[in-house]
Write an enzyme that holds these catalytic residues in place. Structure first.
Site, short mmCIF file in Angstrom:
data_model
loop_
_atom_site.label_atom_id
_atom_site.label_comp_id
_atom_site.label_asym_id
_atom_site.label_seq_id
_atom_site.Cartn_x
_atom_site.Cartn_y
_atom_site.Cartn_z
N LYS A 110 5.60 -3.54 2.35
CA LYS A 110 5.44 -2.38 1.99
C LYS A 110 6.21 -0.94 2.65
O LYS A 110 7.40 -0.17 1.11
CB LYS A 110 4.05 -1.86 1.63
CG LYS A 110 3.79 -3.11 0.58
CD LYS A 110 2.42 -2.92 -0.46
CE LYS A 110 2.00 -3.75 -1.29
NZ LYS A 110 0.73 -4.30 -1.18
N LYS A 189 8.77 -16.88 -4.16
CA LYS A 189 7.42 -16.42 -3.87
C LYS A 189 7.24 -15.82 -5.28
O LYS A 189 7.31 -14.65 -5.75
CB LYS A 189 6.54 -16.07 -2.82
CG LYS A 189 4.99 -16.32 -3.00
CD LYS A 189 4.30 -14.39 -2.02
CE LYS A 189 4.09 -13.49 -2.96
NZ LYS A 189 2.05 -13.87 -2.74
N LYS A 192 3.80 -10.46 -8.62
CA LYS A 192 3.61 -9.49 -9.38
C LYS A 192 4.97 -8.79 -9.16
O LYS A 192 5.37 -7.76 -9.81
CB LYS A 192 2.84 -8.93 -10.26
CG LYS A 192 1.70 -8.72 -9.81
CD LYS A 192 0.43 -8.40 -10.27
CE LYS A 192 -0.42 -7.90 -9.19
NZ LYS A 192 -1.09 -9.01 -9.00
#
Ligand code: ADP
Ligand code: TRP
Length: 321
Positions: A110, A189, A192
Site C-alpha cells: 500500500k 491475482k 478489487k
C-alpha cells in the site's frame, strides 16, 4: 477445534474471495466450531464512506449466508459488535515490535502504491491478531495473501506468552493450494484493488461482458495451444464447471479449433449455473433483513462470551487485574 476467519466489507465479493476463502470456510463448518465475522473495523483503514460501509457489511452478510454459511452451526457476527477486540488490540500492540509490522507485505504494497498510511493501516495486523486470539482459534482459513498476517499473529501470541505466561492458543493458517490464487480477468491475482474481478452475484449482463473481456492472446482459433492449461478462461472454468467439462475444454483448446469467444461463453454459462441456487437464496434473504440482523445479533452475543473470557485471562496475566 475452533476455526476462525474474517472478511472485509470493502466491496462486492468476487470469485477470488469465494474460492480462496468463503468456500473453504463454509466447508470447514462441518469440522469444528466455526467463528466467521465481517471485518468492519478493518475496513476503516481504507474505506471512508459510512453509507458504503453499511451497505457492504450487509452485502457480505447476505453473500455468506446465501453461499451456505449455516448460522445454526457457525457463529456469524460483525467485528464491531465485539468491542473487546479493540481492547485486546492494545494489549497485543504493546508486545509487538515495530519491525514486525514494517515487514508486512500488504502494508508495504500500500505504501508503494502511494497511499498515505494512517495508524490503523499500520496496526492492521495487530487488530487481526486480536480477532484470532480472542476466540482461542486453532485454524484460520484464508487466501495466500493473508498467510503473513497469521504468521504475525503467531509471533505476537508467542511474545505475549513468553512475557506474561501461557495465555494464548497459537493458531495455524490453512491455505487451499489449488485455489490459493484465483486469477482475475487480466491474469493478475483477482482483487478489487486491481479492477479485474468477476463478482459472485454480479448482474447478468455486466458479468457476461466482464467474462467476454478476459484477456486472451491473438492466436487464431485453429492454432493448437500447448499451453491450454494456463489459459485464464480455462483456469476459471475449472473452478465453476464439473471437472470433466473443464478438462474437455482444455483439451479442445490444446488441439486447436476452439475459439476464445466460445470458450468464454461456456465459462459464463457455467459460472451463472454454479451460483444459481445461491443467487435465489440471496434474493430470499434480502427480502428478510430482520432474519439476517437477528443472525448477526445472536452471533455477536455468543462471540462476546468467549471474547470476554479471553480478554480477562490476558488482563490477569498482564497484571491489569
Ligand atoms: P481483495 O484482494 O479483493 O481486496 P481481500 O483482501 O478482501 O480481497 O480478501 C478476502 C479473502 O479472500 C482473503 O482471505 C483472501 O486471501 C481471499 N482472496 C482474495 N482474492 C483472492 C484470490 N484472487 N485468490 C484466492 N483468494 C483470494
Ligand atoms: N485481513 C483479512 C482480509 O483482508 C480480513 C481479516 C480480518 C481476517 N481479521 C481476520 C481474516 C482474522 C482471518 C482472520 O482478508
Amino acid at each position: 477445534m475452533r476455526i476462525l476467519s474474517g472478511i472485509q466489507p470493502s466491496g462486492s465479493l468476487h470469485l477470488g474471495n469465494y474460492f480462496g476463502m468463503m468456500r473453504p470456510a463454509i466447508e470447514l463448518q462441518e469440522q469444528g466450531e466455526a467463528y466467521y465475522f465481517i471485518a468492519d473495523y478493518h475496513s476503516m483503514t481504507s474505506l471512508f464512506d459510512p453509507e458504503q460501509r453499511r451497505k457492504n457489511s450487509l452485502d457480505v452478510a447476505l453473500d455468506f449466508l446465501a453461499c451456505g454459511l449455516d448460522p445454526q452451526r457457525t457463529v456469524f457476527f460483525r467485528q464491531s459488535d465485539v468491542p473487546e477486540v479493540t481492547e485486546l488490540t492494545w494489549l497485543l500492540g504493546t508486545v509487538t515490535p515495530m519491525g514486525l509490522l514494517e515487514r508486512c507485505h500488504s502494508y508495504k504494497d500500500k505504501l508503494a502504491k502511494g497511499i498515505s498510511p494512517n495508524f490503523g493501516l499500520f496496526a492492521y495486523p495487530v487488530l487481526m491478531a486480536a480477532d484470532i486470539l480472542i476466540y482461542d482459534s486453532n485454524v484460520v482459513p484464508v487466501g495466500r495473501d493473508q498467510k503473513q498476517h497469521v504468521e504475525v499473529t503467531r509471533d505476537i501470541a508467542i511474545k505475549f506468552n513468553e512475557q506474561y505466561g501461557q495465555t494464548f492458543v497459537i493458531p495455524e493458517p490453512q491455505i487451499r493450494e489449488e485455489v490459493a490464487v484465483v486469477p482475475g480477468t487480466d491474469g493478475q491475482k483477482m482483487s478489487k484493488s486491481y479492477g479485474n474481478t468477476i463478482d459472485i452475484f454480479g448482474e447478468q449482463k455486466a458479468t457476461r461482458k466482464r467474462i467476454m473481456s478476459i484477456v486472451m492472446d491473438s492466436r487464431t482459433p485453429q492454432e493448437p495451444k500447448p499451453d491450454a492449461d494456463r489459459n485464464l478462461a480455462v483456469q476459471l472454468l475449472k473452478l465453476v464447471a464439473p471437472a470433466e467439462t473443464g478438462r474437455e475444454y482444455e483439451e479442445r483448446l490444446r488441439a486447436g479449433g476452439l475459439g476464445y469467444g466460445d470458450l468464454k461463453k461456456a465459462l459464463f454459462e457455467h459460472y451463472w449455473n454454479f451460483f444459481a441456487s445461491a443467487r435465489a437464496k440471496r434474493v430470499e434473504l434480502a427480502a428478510n433483513l430482520g432474519y439476517v440482523n437477528q443472525v448477526l445479533a445472536d452471533g455477536a452475543a455468543k462471540a462476546r462470551v468467549k471474547a470476554r473470557e479471553v480478554v480477562e485471562r490476558a488482563k490477569l496475566a498482564a497484571g491489569l487485574r
